[in-house]
Design an enzyme around this catalytic site. Sequence first.
Site, PDB file in Angstrom:
ATOM      1  N   PHE A 156       0.838  -1.209   0.000  1.00 20.39           N
ATOM      2  CA  PHE A 156       0.000   0.000   0.000  1.00 20.39           C
ATOM      3  C   PHE A 156       0.868   1.252   0.000  1.00 20.39           C
ATOM      4  CE2 PHE A 156      -2.325  -3.418   2.181  1.00 20.39           C
ATOM      5  CZ  PHE A 156      -3.444  -3.493   1.367  1.00 20.39           C
ATOM      6  N   LYS A 226      -6.513  -5.284  -2.017  1.00 18.73           N
ATOM      7  CA  LYS A 226      -5.657  -4.315  -2.700  1.00 18.73           C
ATOM      8  C   LYS A 226      -6.457  -3.474  -3.704  1.00 18.73           C
ATOM      9  CE  LYS A 226      -2.401  -2.165  -4.618  1.00 18.73           C
ATOM     10  NZ  LYS A 226      -1.135  -1.596  -4.315  1.00 18.73           N
ATOM     11  N   LEU A 272      -9.158  13.938   0.389  1.00 13.31           N
ATOM     12  CA  LEU A 272     -10.307  14.793   0.073  1.00 13.31           C
ATOM     13  C   LEU A 272      -9.821  16.121  -0.493  1.00 13.31           C
ATOM     14  CD1 LEU A 272     -12.797  14.224   3.038  1.00 13.31           C
ATOM     15  CD2 LEU A 272     -13.055  13.482   0.673  1.00 13.31           C
ATOM     16  N   GLY A 275      -9.091  18.954  -6.896  1.00 16.24           N
ATOM     17  CA  GLY A 275      -8.134  19.524  -7.848  1.00 16.24           C
ATOM     18  C   GLY A 275      -8.176  18.798  -9.173  1.00 16.24           C
ATOM     19  N   CYS A 282      -1.209   3.546 -10.239  1.00 12.83           N
ATOM     20  CA  CYS A 282      -2.099   2.597  -9.553  1.00 12.83           C
ATOM     21  C   CYS A 282      -3.589   2.856  -9.746  1.00 12.83           C
ATOM     22  CB  CYS A 282      -1.796   2.591  -8.070  1.00 12.83           C
ATOM     23  SG  CYS A 282      -0.212   1.844  -7.722  1.00 12.83           S
ATOM     24  N   LYS A 285      -4.982   2.279 -13.328  1.00 12.50           N
ATOM     25  CA  LYS A 285      -4.803   0.884 -13.732  1.00 12.50           C
ATOM     26  C   LYS A 285      -5.670  -0.060 -12.887  1.00 12.50           C
ATOM     27  CE  LYS A 285      -1.372  -2.150 -12.804  1.00 12.50           C
ATOM     28  NZ  LYS A 285      -0.041  -2.542 -12.444  1.00 12.50           N
TER      29      LYS A 285
HETATM   30  C1  UDX Z   1      -1.468   4.964  -4.460  1.00 11.94           C
HETATM   31  C2  UDX Z   1      -2.001   4.494  -3.090  1.00 11.94           C
HETATM   32  O1  UDX Z   1      -2.088   5.616  -2.202  1.00 11.94           O
HETATM   33  C3  UDX Z   1      -1.124   3.407  -2.519  1.00 11.94           C
HETATM   34  O2  UDX Z   1      -1.670   2.923  -1.305  1.00 11.94           O
HETATM   35  C4  UDX Z   1      -1.024   2.278  -3.529  1.00 11.94           C
HETATM   36  O3  UDX Z   1      -0.199   1.245  -3.060  1.00 11.94           O
HETATM   37  C5  UDX Z   1      -0.507   2.795  -4.860  1.00 11.94           C
HETATM   38  O4  UDX Z   1      -1.356   3.856  -5.316  1.00 11.94           O
HETATM   39  P1  UDX Z   1       0.423   6.621  -5.322  1.00 11.94           P
HETATM   40  O5  UDX Z   1      -0.150   6.393  -6.685  1.00 11.94           O
HETATM   41  O6  UDX Z   1       1.903   6.522  -5.148  1.00 11.94           O
HETATM   42  O7  UDX Z   1      -0.214   5.590  -4.260  1.00 11.94           O
HETATM   43  O8  UDX Z   1       0.011   8.109  -4.870  1.00 11.94           O
HETATM   44  P2  UDX Z   1      -1.076   8.799  -3.933  1.00 11.94           P
HETATM   45  O9  UDX Z   1      -0.371   9.596  -2.915  1.00 11.94           O
HETATM   46  O10 UDX Z   1      -2.082   7.852  -3.464  1.00 11.94           O
HETATM   47  O11 UDX Z   1      -1.751   9.835  -4.965  1.00 11.94           O
HETATM   48  C6  UDX Z   1      -2.407   9.394  -6.147  1.00 11.94           C
HETATM   49  C7  UDX Z   1      -2.938  10.552  -6.933  1.00 11.94           C
HETATM   50  O12 UDX Z   1      -4.082  11.137  -6.297  1.00 11.94           O
HETATM   51  C8  UDX Z   1      -1.948  11.709  -7.127  1.00 11.94           C
HETATM   52  O13 UDX Z   1      -2.041  12.153  -8.463  1.00 11.94           O
HETATM   53  C9  UDX Z   1      -2.432  12.767  -6.166  1.00 11.94           C
HETATM   54  O14 UDX Z   1      -2.085  14.066  -6.585  1.00 11.94           O
HETATM   55  C10 UDX Z   1      -3.934  12.537  -6.203  1.00 11.94           C
HETATM   56  N1  UDX Z   1      -4.625  13.001  -4.981  1.00 11.94           N
HETATM   57  C11 UDX Z   1      -4.347  12.422  -3.775  1.00 11.94           C
HETATM   58  C12 UDX Z   1      -5.600  13.969  -5.063  1.00 11.94           C
HETATM   59  O15 UDX Z   1      -5.899  14.498  -6.142  1.00 11.94           O
HETATM   60  N2  UDX Z   1      -6.263  14.353  -3.918  1.00 11.94           N
HETATM   61  C13 UDX Z   1      -6.004  13.803  -2.711  1.00 11.94           C
HETATM   62  O16 UDX Z   1      -6.641  14.198  -1.728  1.00 11.94           O
HETATM   63  C14 UDX Z   1      -5.001  12.810  -2.627  1.00 11.94           C
END
Ligand code: UDX
Length: 452
Positions: A156, A226, A272, A275, A282, A285
């Site tokens: 995760f 997952k 939350l 934007g 992840c 996909k």
């Molecule tokens: C994610 C999951 O968080 C992780 O648990 C999993 O194993 C893999 O996928 P990751 O893709 O590395 O991790 O990034 P994450 O920090 O989750 O952000 C994903 C996307 O969501 C980013 O583009 C981020 O900018 C966006 N996001 C995140 C938002 O737009 N708003 C939010 O409040 C949080």
Amino acid sequence: MRVAIIGTGYVGLTTGVCLAYIGHSVSCLDTDVSKVKMLSEGKVPIFEPYLEELLEEARPNLHFTSSYEEAIPDAEVVFIAVGTPPTPSGAPNLEYLSQAAKSVGQHVKNKFTVVVNKSTVPIGSGNWVGALLRNTYEQRSANGTLEAAVASNPEFLREGSALHDSLYPDRIVIGADEPRALEVLYSLYRPILDQTFTPPTFLPRPESVGAVPLLSTDLASAELIKYAANAFLALKISFINEIGMLAERVGADIAEVGRGIGLDSRIGPRFLNAGIGWGGSCFGKDTAALIATAEEYGLHMPIVEAARVVNKRQRDRIVEKLLTELKILKGRTIGLLGLAFKPNTDDLREAPAVEIAQKLIDRGVCVKAHDPIAGERFQQDYGHMGVQLCKNAQEVAENCDAVVLVTEWNEYRDLEWEKLGRSMRQALILDGRHILDREKLEKAGFQFIGIN
Ligand code: UDX
């Protein structure tokens, strides 16, 4: 314990380095010889904060190789952490997973070995990997049945916080249909579960971290956890973005709305932030794969589908907002601050910036961009798009008709706004991530647009 990890991408490398750090003897295997050479020299091929430092500390317990013969026979636990890239249908490509399983089957010894799927794999892959292992093993060996069990141990970790998430996780999930396999994984993770390891100086243990919950379950449940976790996080973001659209119409402030609902402990404040929406390797996909799996069973997933639709719409809204303000996009110059899909990574997979740049180019815009880390990778992968890469935000702004903040890198929070605005043709800024101070920007002479 003796551990082998197949695949040295984000997941494999982080897992390998962390397991070596907590005291296991780890062989990291990758078929890419140049990567193995780099890693053996202590260099990390991806950008991930502190990974190189932790690798250095864990080096006595780490070994990098391209040889299955070297890594597999002695291992008690073998992690498969290879890529499962998406195919056009949404179902992941399982070619690397199948190759890895067969190669393990060719080299595993006749002793109890736990083979763990760490890659995000479709539900049912545990059974499939088990069958591949057994078939390959039995073809080569007259020793009879294979003494191995397959387990699922989804990760995760977030890019940019991968080490923190691995050493101080919210939970560890392990799934297997054979109790012996669960026991082995329990022993492997014990120092993390009980938090008995000495934290690295550069990654201190947060005060709030106590014993880490362990969920041990069956294979299929671990695999589904997952996908369900990622889909839920993705839809949490899309939900706030959908509410944001209405907030914009009725004159409400989506940041306040997000805070207000997040304070309900049943909802929680994280994920939350409204934007541009999510990007990365992840969420896109895994939501597509979940929908594809459900289809195999004749099921629709309208909630997950809606999360994807809303996310796509957020990108279009950026272009629409620019069109509304500038009236004509053809012949304009527009600057993008940030290319990576989020801060602290150079990963460009499904990065909103790439999609937005392409949409603008298609409308005849000249696009300039800057990213603190991902510029070089962008040039390699998307050089053909014709985006003009700049050294810093100031250079991006020069002669622009508008600047869009796409990735919330810290260094963009506090720029020399007045100077930046003066060098633009038109001091127009669109904050795609809710990180800028509207009042401050307006004082510096900017016309400020947000995205709710
Ligand atoms: C994610 C999951 O968080 C992780 O648990 C999993 O194993 C893999 O996928 P990751 O893709 O590395 O991790 O990034 P994450 O920090 O989750 O952000 C994903 C996307 O969501 C980013 O583009 C981020 O900018 C966006 N996001 C995140 C938002 O737009 N708003 C939010 O409040 C949080």
